[in-house]
Design a protein around this motif. Sequence first.
Motif, PDB file in Angstrom:
ATOM      1  N   SER A   1       0.844  -1.191   0.000  1.00 24.11           N
ATOM      2  CA  SER A   1       0.000   0.000   0.000  1.00 24.11           C
ATOM      3  C   SER A   1       0.881   1.244   0.000  1.00 24.11           C
ATOM      4  CB  SER A   1      -0.899   0.001   1.251  1.00 24.11           C
ATOM      5  OG  SER A   1      -1.669   1.185   1.325  1.00 24.11           O
TER       6      SER A   1
ATOM      7  N   ALA B   1      -6.513   4.280  -2.785  1.00 24.75           N
ATOM      8  CA  ALA B   1      -7.642   3.819  -3.598  1.00 24.75           C
ATOM      9  C   ALA B   1      -7.357   2.472  -4.242  1.00 24.75           C
ATOM     10  CB  ALA B   1      -7.960   4.863  -4.670  1.00 24.75           C
TER      11      ALA B   1
ATOM     12  N   GLY C   1      -7.598  -0.091  -1.553  1.00 17.53           N
ATOM     13  CA  GLY C   1      -8.951  -0.056  -1.006  1.00 17.53           C
ATOM     14  C   GLY C   1      -8.971   0.081   0.499  1.00 17.53           C
ATOM     15  N   LEU C   2      -8.219   1.066   1.003  1.00 12.14           N
ATOM     16  CA  LEU C   2      -8.225   1.265   2.451  1.00 12.14           C
ATOM     17  C   LEU C   2      -8.090   2.741   2.790  1.00 12.14           C
ATOM     18  CD1 LEU C   2      -5.151   1.905   3.778  1.00 12.14           C
ATOM     19  CD2 LEU C   2      -4.796  -0.439   3.057  1.00 12.14           C
ATOM     20  N   ARG C   3      -8.553   3.053   3.984  1.00  9.43           N
ATOM     21  CA  ARG C   3      -8.401   4.392   4.570  1.00  9.43           C
ATOM     22  C   ARG C   3      -7.831   4.202   5.968  1.00  9.43           C
ATOM     23  NH1 ARG C   3     -11.866   8.236   7.572  1.00  9.43           N
ATOM     24  NH2 ARG C   3     -11.415  10.369   6.853  1.00  9.43           N
TER      25      ARG C   3
ATOM     26  N   ASN D   1     -11.891  -0.640   5.362  1.00 13.41           N
ATOM     27  CA  ASN D   1     -11.834  -1.329   4.074  1.00 13.41           C
ATOM     28  C   ASN D   1     -12.806  -0.640   3.119  1.00 13.41           C
ATOM     29  OD1 ASN D   1     -11.864  -3.039   1.892  1.00 13.41           O
ATOM     30  ND2 ASN D   1     -12.369  -4.885   3.036  1.00 13.41           N
ATOM     31  N   THR D   2     -12.261   0.080   2.132  1.00 17.44           N
ATOM     32  CA  THR D   2     -13.101   0.805   1.172  1.00 17.44           C
ATOM     33  C   THR D   2     -13.299   0.023  -0.126  1.00 17.44           C
ATOM     34  OG1 THR D   2     -11.156   1.967   0.292  1.00 17.44           O
ATOM     35  CG2 THR D   2     -12.362   3.027   2.100  1.00 17.44           C
ATOM     36  N   SER D   3     -12.822  -1.225  -0.144  1.00 19.46           N
ATOM     37  CA  SER D   3     -12.958  -2.045  -1.351  1.00 19.46           C
ATOM     38  C   SER D   3     -14.178  -2.955  -1.246  1.00 19.46           C
ATOM     39  CB  SER D   3     -11.700  -2.887  -1.557  1.00 19.46           C
ATOM     40  OG  SER D   3     -11.658  -3.963  -0.633  1.00 19.46           O
ATOM     41  N   ALA D   4     -14.383  -3.760  -2.264  1.00 18.64           N
ATOM     42  CA  ALA D   4     -15.506  -4.698  -2.283  1.00 18.64           C
ATOM     43  C   ALA D   4     -15.094  -6.094  -1.827  1.00 18.64           C
ATOM     44  CB  ALA D   4     -16.095  -4.769  -3.688  1.00 18.64           C
ATOM     45  N   GLU D   5     -13.816  -6.268  -1.475  1.00 16.00           N
ATOM     46  CA  GLU D   5     -13.305  -7.570  -1.059  1.00 16.00           C
ATOM     47  C   GLU D   5     -12.743  -7.492   0.356  1.00 16.00           C
ATOM     48  OE1 GLU D   5     -13.628 -10.252  -2.884  1.00 16.00           O
ATOM     49  OE2 GLU D   5     -14.492  -9.151  -4.588  1.00 16.00           O
TER      50      GLU D   5
ATOM     51  N   LEU E   1     -10.216  -7.370   3.325  1.00 14.77           N
ATOM     52  CA  LEU E   1      -8.866  -6.817   3.400  1.00 14.77           C
ATOM     53  C   LEU E   1      -8.116  -7.528   4.518  1.00 14.77           C
ATOM     54  CD1 LEU E   1      -6.834  -4.570   2.514  1.00 14.77           C
ATOM     55  CD2 LEU E   1      -7.846  -3.144   4.323  1.00 14.77           C
TER      56      LEU E   1
ATOM     57  N   PRO F   1     -15.547  -5.688   3.804  1.00 17.09           N
ATOM     58  CA  PRO F   1     -15.869  -4.456   3.068  1.00 17.09           C
ATOM     59  C   PRO F   1     -16.771  -3.523   3.881  1.00 17.09           C
ATOM     60  CG  PRO F   1     -16.030  -6.348   1.617  1.00 17.09           C
ATOM     61  CD  PRO F   1     -15.807  -6.900   2.997  1.00 17.09           C
TER      62      PRO F   1
END
Length: 643
Positions: free
Chosen positions: A72, A93, A96-98, A120-124, A126, A227
């Motif tokens: 990351s 992005a 997929g994390l903040r 976890n800002t992704s669809a999978e 983390l 997610p």
Amino acid sequence: MATTSYTVAVEPGGRWAELVAWGPHGVEVGPSALKTHGDLHFITEADAAPVEYVPRGQRPFTGADLEVDGDSWFTFQGAAEAGGVLRLAFVDAVAGLRAVLCYRPETSVDVLSRWVEITNTSAEPLRLERIGSAGVCLPTSSPRLSFLHGEWAREFQLDHVDLPAGGFRIGSSYGVPGHNYAPWLSVDDTWGVSLSWSGSWEITADVEPSGLTRVRAGMLGPVVVEPGETFTTPELALAYSTNGLAQVWHAYDRLRSRKARKPVLYNSWEATGFEVDLPKQRELARIAADLGAELFVVDDGWFAGRHDDTGGLGDWYPESPDFGGFVDDVRAMGLEFGLWVEPESVSPKSRLYADHPDWVYRLPGREPTLIRNQLLLNLGLSEVYEFVLLTLDRLLTDYRIGYLKWDMNRPATERPLDQDDAHVRNYWRVLRHLREKHPDVLVEGCAGGGGRTDLATTGLVDVVWPSDNTAPLDRLKIQHGFLHMHAPHLMSSWVTDAPGVFDARPRSLKFRFVLAMAGVLGIGADVRHWSTGERDEAKALIARYKEIRHIVHGSEAHLLDYAVQYNGEDRVVVLAWNTGALTGVPEVPGRPSRVKLRGLSGSYVDENGQVYSAAHLTHVGLPFAWTAANDADVVVLRPSAGL
């Protein structure tokens, strides 16, 4: 913070936060001592920077705080401050994390708490392989590290190591902080960290090529974040002092503890073991009450099927139908009543295990590992959590119990590290529930001795048990180390007749009492065998302790050579012990031993009328005339009108 500041800035490219300065107020005014200069060779820019928290992608060579699959790279999103907490948000992005770096300074003590919130800002899902709470860079290239190590019956051994290069690591994979190391570290007696986590953990220190020392701490991963979910790391407390880190940690403990008087207890374990015969327990309670004890605790062995360590755990019902009457009898003697429990464990012979074998940690197709003839319940399961909650509520409702000793006598096996988090957080939930629903019940934390004394636990219990070893000279070293990490009001300490495990030299009853007075005084000896003279001496020493208890528990403590000094508002209390050779007086000429005191001004007078100046007590020392019969003492000094 009270006298210190901690200054951070986002680097110009918005890729990470950097530490600018940490020290006394105003230290941030001027060029940063942490900023590196010069060209980079064979490393990235982040590898040489005084970063606060970065992922492995940005800092691949000198150590990162966060490791995820695919790595990351952070980009600064913004800062916000609310409720006394500063939040610095970074996003990635692609991964997929903040990640939000959180800072909460205490206003009255020199402690800053740090943690990170990972969303976890992704669809999978983390997967976080390494999930630190914080990292901090220090301006020292050859640090002296102080740490606490040991084993069962020898916890909190204070030791030091000079680190000219390379790395240093302490930690635990036991599922609890463990006996081998405490989650605490001091650097150059100036900077300190302590981790608020009751599970497996690690603390590392690395001397980096840039000349900085970087300390990092956190729980052991992995952790899977679904997610849309946010995972909050354990808090890491950072302390700074040039006059003694122990005083800072003690003040922080007092700030976090509820204001409750810690009674003088008697615990019957060493007198009776598993043989909890109620007439014998009543006899012990009567003697304890006469000595001046305020609380009587029945330890292991009170419940059905518990005749040795092979049965009973999980079946939390008294063996005797007269148990309720016994509790009332003890309270009628003027004593509070306390009870030992081990809610996280179960015996294979128990009814609970027969009904719910799926409640323990185990791997498919394999028998679970026995330690101390018991198994560990999966407290992360909602049904186990509810069982523990209902069991404790029932006991505290059915019987007039004012004190609960929570023990845990085995580590976790067959428990994947990714289940550590759920167990620990439900353990905390139970402790919070006890405080909310049973606010008058004091809770003692224990894990086979000092196996769970982290900041999270000490913030949710009233006292902790540093070690199962109560022998005087062994215990003196244990308590000395413990008091570098925690305050006296948290340290349960008993007077017993136990022989030494590592140092078996005998010590007087007075030595054992004065040693136990350094924290929360308890008695664990079989007082039925004490002579009339010993009981009279014990009664006098307990009365003496009650006179100084509020000073021991509520004042600034200084850890001296074989002594502890407590600076109260109206008195100074010094507890001192002799562990070595005598001076030979009066057979040959000699001088009293001296203990040099700290933090004094003006003049003082002792209970014999002897006047001392602060300069004398600081530079010459308080005299102690040790003899074979007088191997410990309590000295109370009051401010004097002058010399």
